[in-house]
Design a protein around this motif. Structure first.
Motif, PDB file in Angstrom:
ATOM      1  N   SER A   1       0.938  -1.184  -0.013  1.00  0.00           N
ATOM      2  CA  SER A   1       0.044  -0.007  -0.130  1.00  0.00           C
ATOM      3  C   SER A   1       0.879   1.343  -0.158  1.00  0.00           C
ATOM      4  CB  SER A   1      -0.918  -0.030   1.291  1.00  0.00           C
ATOM      5  OG  SER A   1      -0.205   0.172   2.518  1.00  0.00           O
ATOM      6  N   PHE A   2       0.151   2.278  -0.666  1.00  0.00           N
ATOM      7  CA  PHE A   2       1.240   3.740  -0.357  1.00  0.00           C
ATOM      8  C   PHE A   2      -0.044   4.948  -0.290  1.00  0.00           C
ATOM      9  CE2 PHE A   2      -0.368   2.765  -4.831  1.00  0.00           C
ATOM     10  CZ  PHE A   2      -0.704   4.098  -5.304  1.00  0.00           C
TER      11      PHE A   2
ATOM     12  N   ILE B   1       7.801 -11.282 -17.686  1.00  0.00           N
ATOM     13  CA  ILE B   1       6.477 -10.624 -17.697  1.00  0.00           C
ATOM     14  C   ILE B   1       6.096 -10.167 -16.483  1.00  0.00           C
ATOM     15  CG2 ILE B   1       4.214 -11.249 -18.330  1.00  0.00           C
ATOM     16  CD1 ILE B   1       4.868 -13.710 -19.576  1.00  0.00           C
ATOM     17  N   THR B   2       6.942 -10.116 -15.366  1.00  0.00           N
ATOM     18  CA  THR B   2       6.685  -9.554 -14.076  1.00  0.00           C
ATOM     19  C   THR B   2       6.140  -8.100 -14.075  1.00  0.00           C
ATOM     20  OG1 THR B   2       8.532 -10.768 -12.984  1.00  0.00           O
ATOM     21  CG2 THR B   2       7.927  -8.704 -12.078  1.00  0.00           C
ATOM     22  N   LEU B   3       5.053  -7.830 -13.406  1.00  0.00           N
ATOM     23  CA  LEU B   3       4.429  -6.526 -13.473  1.00  0.00           C
ATOM     24  C   LEU B   3       4.511  -6.037 -11.984  1.00  0.00           C
ATOM     25  CD1 LEU B   3       2.165  -4.762 -14.569  1.00  0.00           C
ATOM     26  CD2 LEU B   3       0.645  -6.317 -13.760  1.00  0.00           C
ATOM     27  N   LEU B   4       4.659  -4.502 -12.205  1.00  0.00           N
ATOM     28  CA  LEU B   4       4.661  -3.883 -10.765  1.00  0.00           C
ATOM     29  C   LEU B   4       3.566  -2.751 -10.953  1.00  0.00           C
ATOM     30  CD1 LEU B   4       5.712  -1.217  -9.240  1.00  0.00           C
ATOM     31  CD2 LEU B   4       5.781  -3.198  -8.049  1.00  0.00           C
ATOM     32  N   MET B   5       2.609  -2.530 -10.160  1.00  0.00           N
ATOM     33  CA  MET B   5       1.623  -1.381 -10.521  1.00  0.00           C
ATOM     34  C   MET B   5       1.375  -0.631  -9.023  1.00  0.00           C
ATOM     35  SD  MET B   5      -1.610  -1.259 -12.929  1.00  0.00           S
ATOM     36  CE  MET B   5      -2.517  -2.357 -12.019  1.00  0.00           C
ATOM     37  N   PHE B   6       1.194   0.868  -9.275  1.00  0.00           N
ATOM     38  CA  PHE B   6       0.588   1.663  -8.132  1.00  0.00           C
ATOM     39  C   PHE B   6      -0.886   1.708  -8.815  1.00  0.00           C
ATOM     40  CE2 PHE B   6       5.065   2.623  -8.012  1.00  0.00           C
ATOM     41  CZ  PHE B   6       5.502   3.038  -6.833  1.00  0.00           C
ATOM     42  N   GLU B   7      -1.796   1.219  -7.973  1.00  0.00           N
ATOM     43  CA  GLU B   7      -3.132   1.102  -8.300  1.00  0.00           C
ATOM     44  C   GLU B   7      -3.724   2.509  -7.913  1.00  0.00           C
ATOM     45  OE1 GLU B   7      -5.274  -2.116  -7.042  1.00  0.00           O
ATOM     46  OE2 GLU B   7      -3.827  -3.579  -7.981  1.00  0.00           O
ATOM     47  N   LEU B   8      -4.502   3.123  -8.793  1.00  0.00           N
ATOM     48  CA  LEU B   8      -5.051   4.590  -8.647  1.00  0.00           C
ATOM     49  C   LEU B   8      -6.524   4.468  -8.972  1.00  0.00           C
ATOM     50  CD1 LEU B   8      -2.135   5.956 -10.758  1.00  0.00           C
ATOM     51  CD2 LEU B   8      -2.276   6.515  -8.259  1.00  0.00           C
TER      52      LEU B   8
ATOM     53  N   GLY C   1     -10.025   2.996   3.277  1.00  0.00           N
ATOM     54  CA  GLY C   1      -9.405   4.301   3.441  1.00  0.00           C
ATOM     55  C   GLY C   1      -8.975   5.213   2.473  1.00  0.00           C
ATOM     56  N   THR C   2      -8.039   6.314   2.674  1.00  0.00           N
ATOM     57  CA  THR C   2      -7.536   6.970   1.409  1.00  0.00           C
ATOM     58  C   THR C   2      -6.386   6.261   0.694  1.00  0.00           C
ATOM     59  OG1 THR C   2      -6.305   8.157   2.977  1.00  0.00           O
ATOM     60  CG2 THR C   2      -8.473   9.056   2.383  1.00  0.00           C
ATOM     61  N   HIS C   3      -5.787   5.396   1.366  1.00  0.00           N
ATOM     62  CA  HIS C   3      -4.807   4.673   0.678  1.00  0.00           C
ATOM     63  C   HIS C   3      -4.964   3.965  -0.592  1.00  0.00           C
ATOM     64  CE1 HIS C   3      -7.051   1.030   2.183  1.00  0.00           C
ATOM     65  NE2 HIS C   3      -5.957   0.591   1.577  1.00  0.00           N
ATOM     66  N   MET C   4      -4.011   3.555  -1.167  1.00  0.00           N
ATOM     67  CA  MET C   4      -4.048   2.901  -2.366  1.00  0.00           C
ATOM     68  C   MET C   4      -3.386   1.583  -2.377  1.00  0.00           C
ATOM     69  SD  MET C   4      -5.587   5.330  -4.492  1.00  0.00           S
ATOM     70  CE  MET C   4      -6.030   7.055  -4.492  1.00  0.00           C
TER      71      MET C   4
ATOM     72  N   LYS D   1      -9.937   2.856  10.274  1.00  0.00           N
ATOM     73  CA  LYS D   1     -10.601   3.127  11.319  1.00  0.00           C
ATOM     74  C   LYS D   1     -10.988   1.796  12.164  1.00  0.00           C
ATOM     75  CE  LYS D   1     -12.358   7.772   9.627  1.00  0.00           C
ATOM     76  NZ  LYS D   1     -13.373   8.418   9.156  1.00  0.00           N
ATOM     77  N   LYS D   2     -10.955   0.803  11.524  1.00  0.00           N
ATOM     78  CA  LYS D   2     -11.454  -0.387  11.959  1.00  0.00           C
ATOM     79  C   LYS D   2     -10.442  -1.212  12.390  1.00  0.00           C
ATOM     80  CE  LYS D   2     -16.267  -0.847  10.036  1.00  0.00           C
ATOM     81  NZ  LYS D   2     -17.155  -1.699   9.360  1.00  0.00           N
ATOM     82  N   GLY D   3      -9.355  -0.651  12.310  1.00  0.00           N
ATOM     83  CA  GLY D   3      -7.991  -1.390  13.018  1.00  0.00           C
ATOM     84  C   GLY D   3      -7.484  -2.383  12.164  1.00  0.00           C
ATOM     85  N   GLY D   4      -7.885  -2.504  10.842  1.00  0.00           N
ATOM     86  CA  GLY D   4      -6.939  -3.412   9.866  1.00  0.00           C
ATOM     87  C   GLY D   4      -5.970  -2.911   9.437  1.00  0.00           C
ATOM     88  N   VAL D   5      -4.860  -3.652   8.905  1.00  0.00           N
ATOM     89  CA  VAL D   5      -4.070  -2.983   8.454  1.00  0.00           C
ATOM     90  C   VAL D   5      -4.442  -2.743   6.851  1.00  0.00           C
ATOM     91  CG1 VAL D   5      -1.862  -4.054   9.472  1.00  0.00           C
ATOM     92  CG2 VAL D   5      -2.890  -5.305   7.457  1.00  0.00           C
ATOM     93  N   MET D   6      -3.832  -1.649   6.226  1.00  0.00           N
ATOM     94  CA  MET D   6      -4.360  -1.080   4.743  1.00  0.00           C
ATOM     95  C   MET D   6      -3.762  -2.245   4.008  1.00  0.00           C
ATOM     96  SD  MET D   6      -6.142   1.228   5.381  1.00  0.00           S
ATOM     97  CE  MET D   6      -6.766   2.732   6.113  1.00  0.00           C
TER      98      MET D   6
END
Length: 506
Positions: free
Chosen positions: A344-345, A374-381, A399-402, A455-460
């Motif tokens: 996450s970011f 074929i490896t892929l790296l992606m910041f999802e938006l 949350g507001t995280h991606m 807010k519910k205590g879970g990691v993003m």
């Protein structure tokens, strides 16, 4: 897969007597029973999108109805047999596989229809079989100009994605897949077939919406359908020079950084990603890509993304396309070895960090381009606002995280540990970046589990992606105790224990 709770609930493998018993129980049905005989049917049943997740089942049963599913589940439960359920087979964590246990393949439950929803006059819904893929839903929906929030890769199973929450290209407008879900038909551990919704078996419905893989076999989903026309879709590719990356990141930040209310500049009209890939036309060269799914006309899209095109892309595949195309243009091939590691970011992105990630990708790729090409790296938006407006279900990671997708793809089984370690190392970089941005991080998780809390205590961290080391309590956060109580009610023998298992409250 990470967990928290006792480890004494071990299940046994299938024995010869089990094969004969199940044949007898299903003798007056048309269910297909396949032992591990090396046949093409058996090989197809245990094959997975990532062959690193394939395991040799002790017996495969392919039911054609919920009643047949119930017979198999009840038998496995009463006889303490390890059970796995395959829908789309897209889990790279091995959650749909079993080594020597009983495998239910839902491939025959793929029907998709569209109908009126009596509970909401004027509302159309999809009625979807538990073994359907999102491609099945896309093909039916496009006939009527209707769609729902589905997976971004068409061959992903509806069941796995939905029961874990579900992000899609339409999440910016309608939220998660579970926010579109109105009813589930579910086979429980004792063989009962029940329906769950906001009005019937409401506690079970809450649990199914985010932790559903722990509570039964979903044999049918009912989801709201929304009007959907053509979209402006494609990839825009650039070189990987630092100055180019900085310009791209500036555009991404402008279009996607949420304001104080969690809204982005175009309010859910555009989604996509930023990442690195080496497409065939690049002939081994690594390129920076921006994927764009714009819910509007080409004229509107080009206006919204003009600063990106002003940078001067090396390649542009953008075109007006029907919605189903959006779920195919980033699809990796089936049958290699892969891990979809989630991270996450937070926006705004820092160009230096993106360049560091690109260097990690380059080092991994160039070490063995033939094996890892074929490896892929992606910041999802996307726009997180709609997601954040809802507290529906047991999903604890809004949350507001991606989300970031770290997806090593390789060919050789000997490379399994090395490729997964690369994904861990890259995730560690994302974690450190969050810390450097002053984001509050979790404590007490296993290695790699540090991430901002919701807010519910879970990691993003999105539980449908591989989270090698995180615990169930990390993923379900403050919802975990309630889920434990419901687990004791619906699955006290922990029959369903494959993905972030929830242990029944003692």
């Amino acid at each position: 897969m990470g967990s928290i709770g006792p480890t004494s609930t071990q299940k046994r493998k299938v024995q010869t007597s089990d094969v004969e018993n199940l044949k007898a129980l299903l003798s007056d049905t048309n269910a297909k029973i396949t032992p591990p005989n090396g046949s093409e049917d058996y090989k197809a049943a245990i094959a997975r999108w990532s062959m690193a997740a394939a395991k040799p089942a002790g017996l495969v049963v392919q039911p054609l109805s919920a009643k047949q599913v119930a017979i198999v589940v009840k038998y496995a439960s009463e006889n303490n047999i390890e059970l796995a359920v395959k829908g789309g087979g897209h889990s790279t964590a091995g959650a749909s596989s079993t080594d020597g246990g009983l495998l239910i393949v839902l491939e025959s439950l793929r029907q998709v229809t569209i109908e009126d929803w009596p509970a909401e006059p004027g509302q159309k819904v999809f009625r979807i079989g538990g073994g359907a893929s999102w491609g099945d839903v896309d093909r039916e929906g496009v006939k009527y100009g209707l769609h729902t929030v589905g997976g971004t890769v068409a061959d992903t199973g509806v069941g796995g994605l939905t029961l874990g929450g579900g992000y899609g290209w339409l999440s910016g407008q309608y939220g998660l897949t579970i926010d579109c879900l109105v009813e589930v038909e579910c086979v429980l551990a004792n063989g009962d077939i029940v329906r769950a919704s906001e009005k019937e078996n409401t506690d079970l419905f809450w649990a199914l919406c985010g932790a559903g893989q722990n509570f039964g076999v979903a044999t049918e989903f009912v989801m709201r359908a929304y009007p959907q026309g053509e979209m402006w879709i494609g990839l825009v590719l650039f070189d990987t020079q630092p100055q180019t990356i900085e310009k791209i990141v500036n555009v991404i930040n402008d279009n996607y950084t949420p304001n104080a209310d969690g809204r982005t500049k175009f309010k859910g009209q555009t989604m996509g990603g930023l990442g690195f890939i080496s497409p065939p036309p690049a002939k081994g060269k690594i390129m920076t890509f921006v994927s764009i799914v714009f819910n509007g006309t080409e004229e509107q899209g080009r206006a919204a993304w003009k600063p990106l095109f002003d940078i001067g892309p090396a390649m542009d595949t953008m075109a007006m396309q029907p919605y189903p195309v959006a779920n195919t243009f980033l699809a990796p091939p089936i049958g290699l070895r892969s891990s979809m590691k989630g991270s996450s970011f937070q926006l705004p992105l820092q160009p230096t960090f993106v360049s560091e990630v690109q260097q990690m990708y380059t080092d991994f790729f160039t070490a063995d381009p033939e094996d890892r090409g074929i490896t892929l790296l992606m910041f999802e938006l996307y726009d997180p606002w709609k997601n954040m407006q809802s507290s529906h279900g047991s999903f604890a990671n809004r949350g507001t995280h991606m989300n970031a997708l770290i997806c090593p793809i390789w060919k050789s089984a000997e490379s399994d540990a090395q490729c997964r370690q690369w994904a861990r190392d890259l995730n560690e970089m994302f974690k450190k970046q969050l810390v450097s941005q002053g984001v509050e991080t979790s404590e007490g998780g296993a290695a790699g589990g540090v991430a901002p809390r919701s807010k519910k205590g879970g990691v993003m961290l999105y539980g449908n992606y591989d989270q090698y080391d995180e615990r169930s309590r990390d993923i379900f956060g403050d919802n975990y105790p309630r889920l434990q109580r419901l687990k004791a009610q619906y699955d006290p023998g922990n029959v369903f224990n494959k993905l972030f298992p929830i242990y029944p409250e003692a």
